[in-house]
Design a protein around this motif. Structure first.
Motif, PDB file in Angstrom:
ATOM      1  N   ILE A  95       0.864  -1.177   0.000  1.00  0.00           N
ATOM      2  CA  ILE A  95       0.000   0.000   0.000  1.00  0.00           C
ATOM      3  C   ILE A  95       0.904   1.231   0.000  1.00  0.00           C
ATOM      4  O   ILE A  95       1.874   1.301   0.749  1.00  0.00           O
ATOM      5  CB  ILE A  95      -0.984  -0.001   1.186  1.00  0.00           C
ATOM      6  N   CYS A  96       0.614   2.197  -0.857  1.00  0.00           N
ATOM      7  CA  CYS A  96       1.529   3.318  -1.079  1.00  0.00           C
ATOM      8  C   CYS A  96       0.802   4.656  -1.018  1.00  0.00           C
ATOM      9  O   CYS A  96      -0.400   4.750  -1.266  1.00  0.00           O
ATOM     10  CB  CYS A  96       2.191   3.197  -2.452  1.00  0.00           C
ATOM     11  N   LYS A  97       1.592   5.678  -0.725  1.00  0.00           N
ATOM     12  CA  LYS A  97       1.130   7.060  -0.801  1.00  0.00           C
ATOM     13  C   LYS A  97       1.785   7.711  -2.016  1.00  0.00           C
ATOM     14  O   LYS A  97       3.004   7.651  -2.175  1.00  0.00           O
ATOM     15  CB  LYS A  97       1.507   7.813   0.471  1.00  0.00           C
ATOM     16  N   VAL A 119      -3.078   4.103  -2.336  1.00  0.00           N
ATOM     17  CA  VAL A 119      -3.482   2.995  -3.199  1.00  0.00           C
ATOM     18  C   VAL A 119      -3.002   1.663  -2.640  1.00  0.00           C
ATOM     19  O   VAL A 119      -1.961   1.595  -1.983  1.00  0.00           O
ATOM     20  CB  VAL A 119      -2.924   3.168  -4.633  1.00  0.00           C
ATOM     21  N   ARG A 120      -3.788   0.626  -2.887  1.00  0.00           N
ATOM     22  CA  ARG A 120      -3.391  -0.744  -2.521  1.00  0.00           C
ATOM     23  C   ARG A 120      -2.624  -1.361  -3.690  1.00  0.00           C
ATOM     24  O   ARG A 120      -3.083  -2.309  -4.320  1.00  0.00           O
ATOM     25  CB  ARG A 120      -4.605  -1.594  -2.185  1.00  0.00           C
ATOM     26  N   GLU A 180       0.030   4.242   9.461  1.00  0.00           N
ATOM     27  CA  GLU A 180      -0.611   4.977   8.370  1.00  0.00           C
ATOM     28  C   GLU A 180      -1.546   4.071   7.579  1.00  0.00           C
ATOM     29  O   GLU A 180      -2.663   4.477   7.208  1.00  0.00           O
ATOM     30  CB  GLU A 180       0.453   5.563   7.452  1.00  0.00           C
ATOM     31  N   THR A 181      -1.096   2.845   7.316  1.00  0.00           N
ATOM     32  CA  THR A 181      -1.932   1.895   6.574  1.00  0.00           C
ATOM     33  C   THR A 181      -3.225   1.624   7.316  1.00  0.00           C
ATOM     34  O   THR A 181      -4.325   1.645   6.740  1.00  0.00           O
ATOM     35  CB  THR A 181      -1.168   0.574   6.356  1.00  0.00           C
ATOM     36  N   PHE A 182      -3.114   1.375   8.627  1.00  0.00           N
ATOM     37  CA  PHE A 182      -4.288   1.095   9.450  1.00  0.00           C
ATOM     38  C   PHE A 182      -5.269   2.272   9.396  1.00  0.00           C
ATOM     39  O   PHE A 182      -6.477   2.091   9.198  1.00  0.00           O
ATOM     40  CB  PHE A 182      -3.848   0.829  10.889  1.00  0.00           C
ATOM     41  N   GLU A 192     -10.402   4.549   7.641  1.00  0.00           N
ATOM     42  CA  GLU A 192     -11.148   5.678   7.085  1.00  0.00           C
ATOM     43  C   GLU A 192     -11.859   5.282   5.799  1.00  0.00           C
ATOM     44  O   GLU A 192     -12.984   5.723   5.532  1.00  0.00           O
ATOM     45  CB  GLU A 192     -10.203   6.850   6.838  1.00  0.00           C
ATOM     46  N   ALA A 193     -11.210   4.431   5.003  1.00  0.00           N
ATOM     47  CA  ALA A 193     -11.828   3.974   3.751  1.00  0.00           C
ATOM     48  C   ALA A 193     -13.086   3.161   4.013  1.00  0.00           C
ATOM     49  O   ALA A 193     -13.990   3.109   3.175  1.00  0.00           O
ATOM     50  CB  ALA A 193     -10.824   3.142   2.947  1.00  0.00           C
TER      51      ALA A 193
END
Length: 298
Positions: free
Chosen positions: A217-219, A252-253, A280-282, A287-288
């Protein structure tokens, strides 16, 4: 190894687990993250054979766990509740479990007890919440099982005792290749202790990654020669979309390589892609799914 394939479990006609798939390696520390009601405790009870699955497959070292005392000897489960132990002294609690676990080590138990200075002959009803948790942890480790399951492992422990219990867990992993499965709301604890973490939400596994490699998962922060809307990024597995003037921030995943490849056709003028931390991923995943992830922070 623990292998879980399409595991489903309902309780009182409520479907708690909705097709869980996981593999947990021997000698690893595996973290389960998730809000209350996500299904973490139910999954732990299935792994240790308290519950029977409605469907799907769960095996430990290739064998089913439910109704198999020979397999259950390999597992010790520390519940998030300790009220059931309050009538025992620590000595009585130790002797109770010693009768069920043939590999129990008196020497290891006494070494751990002295390290945290717990009284042997006082009833657990006189212990604080943190002391009760310490007591069952040292008994569980002294049973020398191959698998140790801890539900909210650090609940009630002060900072000093957290460090001591963490060190006890690390020693068990290194010295005896014990496999730990730890559920917690505390992201920091999971990231410090566990080499792999899975997040549960509404009875499903949302992600499962090694904690030191969150490349799944990336920013993305990018700028493009043209203006794009959220739907224009459908080639990505989008978790979050924000636009501030000409700068796009996307969660994005996808791996870094996948994201870069999929965005190349848009000819980005600026493209910065970084993997997220576990915390951050959590937060972004919660939130998603419409959940206030802020309550999970300590």
């Amino acid at each position: 190894m623990i292998k879980i394939n399409n595991l489903v479990k309902s309780i009182d006609k409520n479907e708690i687990l909705k097709g869980i798939n996981l593999e947990i390696k021997i000698g690893s520390a595996f973290g389960l993250l998730g809000s209350n009601g996500a299904g973490k405790s139910t999954l732990l009870r299935l792994i240790c054979g308290i519950y029977e699955a409605d469907s799907g497959e769960l095996t430990l070292d290739g064998k089913p766990v439910f109704d198999r005392p020979d397999i259950k000897e390999k597992i010790f489960f520390i519940n998030d509740e300790t009220v059931q132990f309050t009538g025992y002294t620590l000595k009585e609690l130790k002797n109770f479990y010693k009768s069920y676990y043939p590999l129990f080590s008196e020497e290891l138990f006494e070494s751990l007890r002295q390290k945290i200075n717990l009284p042997l002959n006082k009833k657990l009803s006189t212990f604080s919440k943190g002391m009760k948790r310490q007591a069952i942890v040292i008994v569980g480790i002294a049973c020398r099982t191959e698998y140790l399951l801890l539900d909210e492992a650090f609940d009630g422990l002060d900072p000093t005792m957290r460090i001591i219990v963490k060190n006890i867990i690390f020693d068990a992993i290194v010295d005896r290749q014990t496999t730990f499965i730890i559920s917690s709301h505390n992201l920091r604890e999971i990231s410090e202790i566990c080499d792999t973490a899975a997040m549960m939400f509404d009875g499903k596994i949302i992600f499962c990654h090694e904690t030191d490699d969150m490349n799944g998962i990336c920013k993305i922060q990018a700028a493009f020669p043209e203006v794009y809307e959220k739907e224009d990024f459908s080639e990505l597995d989008l978790v979050s979309y924000k636009k501030n003037q000409s700068i796009y921030t996307l969660i994005v995943r996808n791996t870094r390589e996948e994201a870069e490849d999929k965005l190349r056709s848009k000819n980005p003028a600026v493209l910065d892609i970084v993997p997220l931390t576990l915390e951050e991923t959590f937060i972004y995943e919660m939130e998603a799914h419409g959940y206030d992830s802020g309550i999970t922070k300590e």
